[in-house]
Design a protein around this motif. Structure first.
Motif, PDB file in Angstrom:
ATOM      1  N   ASP A   1       7.116 -11.581  -0.928  1.00 36.58           N
ATOM      2  CA  ASP A   1       7.699 -11.845  -2.580  1.00 36.58           C
ATOM      3  C   ASP A   1       5.955 -12.074  -3.219  1.00 36.58           C
ATOM      4  OD1 ASP A   1      10.848 -11.996  -2.181  1.00 36.58           O
ATOM      5  OD2 ASP A   1       9.550 -14.198  -0.678  1.00 36.58           O
ATOM      6  N   THR A   2       5.223 -12.007  -2.773  1.00 38.94           N
ATOM      7  CA  THR A   2       4.099 -12.209  -3.377  1.00 38.94           C
ATOM      8  C   THR A   2       3.536 -10.748  -3.961  1.00 38.94           C
ATOM      9  OG1 THR A   2       2.698 -12.951  -1.615  1.00 38.94           O
ATOM     10  CG2 THR A   2       3.552 -14.293  -2.927  1.00 38.94           C
ATOM     11  N   LEU A   3       2.740 -10.624  -5.385  1.00 41.13           N
ATOM     12  CA  LEU A   3       2.094  -9.956  -5.350  1.00 41.13           C
ATOM     13  C   LEU A   3       0.708  -8.971  -4.129  1.00 41.13           C
ATOM     14  CD1 LEU A   3       1.788  -7.527  -7.069  1.00 41.13           C
ATOM     15  CD2 LEU A   3       0.676  -8.789  -8.937  1.00 41.13           C
ATOM     16  N   PRO A   4      -0.152 -10.286  -3.801  1.00 39.19           N
ATOM     17  CA  PRO A   4      -1.045  -9.767  -3.303  1.00 39.19           C
ATOM     18  C   PRO A   4      -0.894  -9.216  -1.647  1.00 39.19           C
ATOM     19  CG  PRO A   4      -1.255 -12.023  -4.380  1.00 39.19           C
ATOM     20  CD  PRO A   4      -0.343 -11.247  -4.799  1.00 39.19           C
ATOM     21  N   ALA A   5       0.157  -9.778  -1.858  1.00 33.47           N
ATOM     22  CA  ALA A   5       0.829  -8.450   0.309  1.00 33.47           C
ATOM     23  C   ALA A   5       1.522  -7.142  -0.179  1.00 33.47           C
ATOM     24  CB  ALA A   5       1.729 -10.281   0.751  1.00 33.47           C
ATOM     25  N   GLN A   6       1.791  -7.338  -1.482  1.00 35.15           N
ATOM     26  CA  GLN A   6       2.760  -6.535  -1.846  1.00 35.15           C
ATOM     27  C   GLN A   6       1.420  -5.150  -1.981  1.00 35.15           C
ATOM     28  OE1 GLN A   6       5.579  -5.994  -4.839  1.00 35.15           O
ATOM     29  NE2 GLN A   6       6.232  -8.350  -4.255  1.00 35.15           N
ATOM     30  N   LEU A   7       0.330  -5.461  -2.485  1.00 33.87           N
ATOM     31  CA  LEU A   7      -0.370  -5.066  -2.620  1.00 33.87           C
ATOM     32  C   LEU A   7      -1.021  -3.864  -1.331  1.00 33.87           C
ATOM     33  CD1 LEU A   7      -2.137  -6.066  -5.851  1.00 33.87           C
ATOM     34  CD2 LEU A   7      -0.830  -4.219  -5.872  1.00 33.87           C
ATOM     35  N   LEU A   8      -0.895  -5.318  -0.388  1.00 30.49           N
ATOM     36  CA  LEU A   8      -2.172  -4.397   0.729  1.00 30.49           C
ATOM     37  C   LEU A   8      -0.947  -3.950   1.464  1.00 30.49           C
ATOM     38  CD1 LEU A   8      -3.770  -7.992   1.381  1.00 30.49           C
ATOM     39  CD2 LEU A   8      -5.217  -5.819   0.617  1.00 30.49           C
ATOM     40  N   ASN A   9       0.129  -4.250   1.586  1.00 28.77           N
ATOM     41  CA  ASN A   9       1.474  -4.150   2.610  1.00 28.77           C
ATOM     42  C   ASN A   9       1.412  -2.625   2.117  1.00 28.77           C
ATOM     43  OD1 ASN A   9       3.682  -3.137   3.221  1.00 28.77           O
ATOM     44  ND2 ASN A   9       4.225  -5.272   4.735  1.00 28.77           N
ATOM     45  N   ALA A  10       1.548  -2.021   1.008  1.00 30.56           N
ATOM     46  CA  ALA A  10       1.942  -0.629   0.423  1.00 30.56           C
ATOM     47  C   ALA A  10       0.596   0.390   0.786  1.00 30.56           C
ATOM     48  CB  ALA A  10       1.837  -0.867  -1.108  1.00 30.56           C
ATOM     49  N   SER A  11      -0.496  -0.284   0.915  1.00 36.53           N
ATOM     50  CA  SER A  11      -1.683   0.496   1.697  1.00 36.53           C
ATOM     51  C   SER A  11      -1.097   0.629   2.876  1.00 36.53           C
ATOM     52  CB  SER A  11      -3.248  -0.177   0.755  1.00 36.53           C
ATOM     53  OG  SER A  11      -2.922  -0.689  -1.196  1.00 36.53           O
ATOM     54  N   LEU A  12      -1.676  -0.257   3.668  1.00 39.78           N
ATOM     55  CA  LEU A  12      -1.273  -0.386   4.574  1.00 39.78           C
ATOM     56  C   LEU A  12      -0.453   1.034   5.184  1.00 39.78           C
ATOM     57  CD1 LEU A  12      -2.598  -1.057   7.960  1.00 39.78           C
ATOM     58  CD2 LEU A  12      -0.443  -2.803   7.550  1.00 39.78           C
ATOM     59  N   GLN A  13       0.665   1.141   4.633  1.00 34.20           N
ATOM     60  CA  GLN A  13       1.935   1.647   4.980  1.00 34.20           C
ATOM     61  C   GLN A  13       1.636   2.748   4.844  1.00 34.20           C
ATOM     62  OE1 GLN A  13       6.484   1.139   4.396  1.00 34.20           O
ATOM     63  NE2 GLN A  13       5.763  -1.150   4.262  1.00 34.20           N
ATOM     64  N   ALA A  14       1.051   3.714   3.209  1.00 30.81           N
ATOM     65  CA  ALA A  14       0.336   4.783   3.156  1.00 30.81           C
ATOM     66  C   ALA A  14      -0.386   4.954   3.859  1.00 30.81           C
ATOM     67  CB  ALA A  14      -0.183   4.878   1.188  1.00 30.81           C
TER      68      ALA A  14
END
Length: 306
Positions: free
Chosen positions: A240-253
């Motif tokens: 739900d938080t933006l920093p976690a989404q940014l890190l998760n997106a880079s990790l998945q990519a």
């Protein structure tokens, strides 16, 4: 057991240790994962997800003109792609401002025309192989110049996003507060004068365009947006938080990039579509298993009913 471990180790790391083209492809893909995926998160939050897809198609005429002028010169095609992408975004904004069309409708119409024009130009001045290379890319064919372009764009993009982060967050979630701070002349937000949030939006669009142009070398103009949007959409299901989404997106990519390169090498499949296919697999897995996905929601609903 030792033989099994050695075989698994050789399959996973052997291609990267044995071949320089695999190492270049790996570095280019990881660099794109760090720079493009966070931009996709902001695109989804701003409800501009389809803008990335439209701009990835819109750069094609510029890439085609660069190809016509200088052949498969990466610098010429990249410059043409950046100019074409920003031009299409600007034209769409002008059309929506002075006509009854909304920006998404005008952008859809313009990018379709741009895509058709780009394919026509490349087809008339190149071979079928040139067209396929530009449309779908070749991560395994990234040379030193292409690697430098991707790494340079990723470095500049990450630094620029860090500098723009606060303004982008405010412009995304509370543009009224941003404009109020601008009018009062507070800090960095007052330095932009009467332009207000327009500066943040145009700067953000520039980052999106240059990342799409950097991605066409490895993923092609049709696939570059996949590494930007699929991990970003998946990350919203996990956090739900933006920093976690940014890190998760880079990790998945990054995971999709590494897995796609290995599958492409071992199965002899096109590298760009394979990488995007792996990103798609992570997306569908997130749809099922993430906290915001189907299974946890179904389990919670079933427990409430029971």
């Amino acid at each position: 057991m030792d033989a099994l471990l050695y075989t698994a180790w050789d399959m996973l790391l052997g291609p990267f240790t044995d071949f320089a083209f695999m190492r270049r492809a790996l570095v280019a893909t990881l660099a794109l994962s760090l720079s493009a995926a966070p931009l996709g998160v902001f695109l989804t939050l701003r409800r501009m997800s389809l803008l990335g897809d439209a701009l990835s198609h819109a750069v094609l005429p510029g890439v085609a003109i660069g190809f016509m002028v200088a052949g498969l010169s990466l610098s010429a095609m990249a410059l043409g792609g950046v100019i074409a992408g920003m031009l299409v975004a600007g034209i769409a904004g002008i059309v929506s401002k002075f006509t009854a069309l909304k920006e998404d409708a005008s952008l859809a119409a313009i990018y379709l025309v741009a895509l058709a024009l780009g394919v026509t130009l490349i087809s008339n001045h190149g071979t079928q192989l040139d067209l396929l290379h530009i449309l779908f890319g070749s991560a395994l064919g990234v040379d030193s110049a292409g690697l430098l372009l991707v790494a340079g764009v990723a470095t500049v993009s990450v630094l620029a996003l860090a500098l723009m982060y606060r303004g982008l967050v405010l412009e995304t979630f509370d543009p009224v507060f941003l404009d109020a701070n601008r009018r009062r002349g507070r800090g960095v937000f007052g330095a932009w004068g009467s332009r207000g949030s327009w500066v943040w939006q145009q700067g953000f669009l520039m980052l999106v365009v240059v990342n799409l142009v950097a991605g066409f070398q490895t993923l092609g103009t049709l696939m570059a947006v996949g590494l930007m949007m699929l991990p970003a959409v998946s990350s919203r299901l996990w956090h739900d938080t933006l920093p976690a989404q940014l890190l998760n997106a880079s990790l998945q990519a990054s995971i999709a990039g590494v897995a796609g390169l290995l599958l492409s090498y071992h199965l002899d499949t096109p590298s760009g579509p394979t990488i995007i296919g792996c990103a798609g697999a992570l997306y569908f897995s997130s749809l099922l298993m993430a906290p915001g996905g189907w299974l946890p929601r179904w389990w919670t609903t079933w427990h409430r009913v029971a």
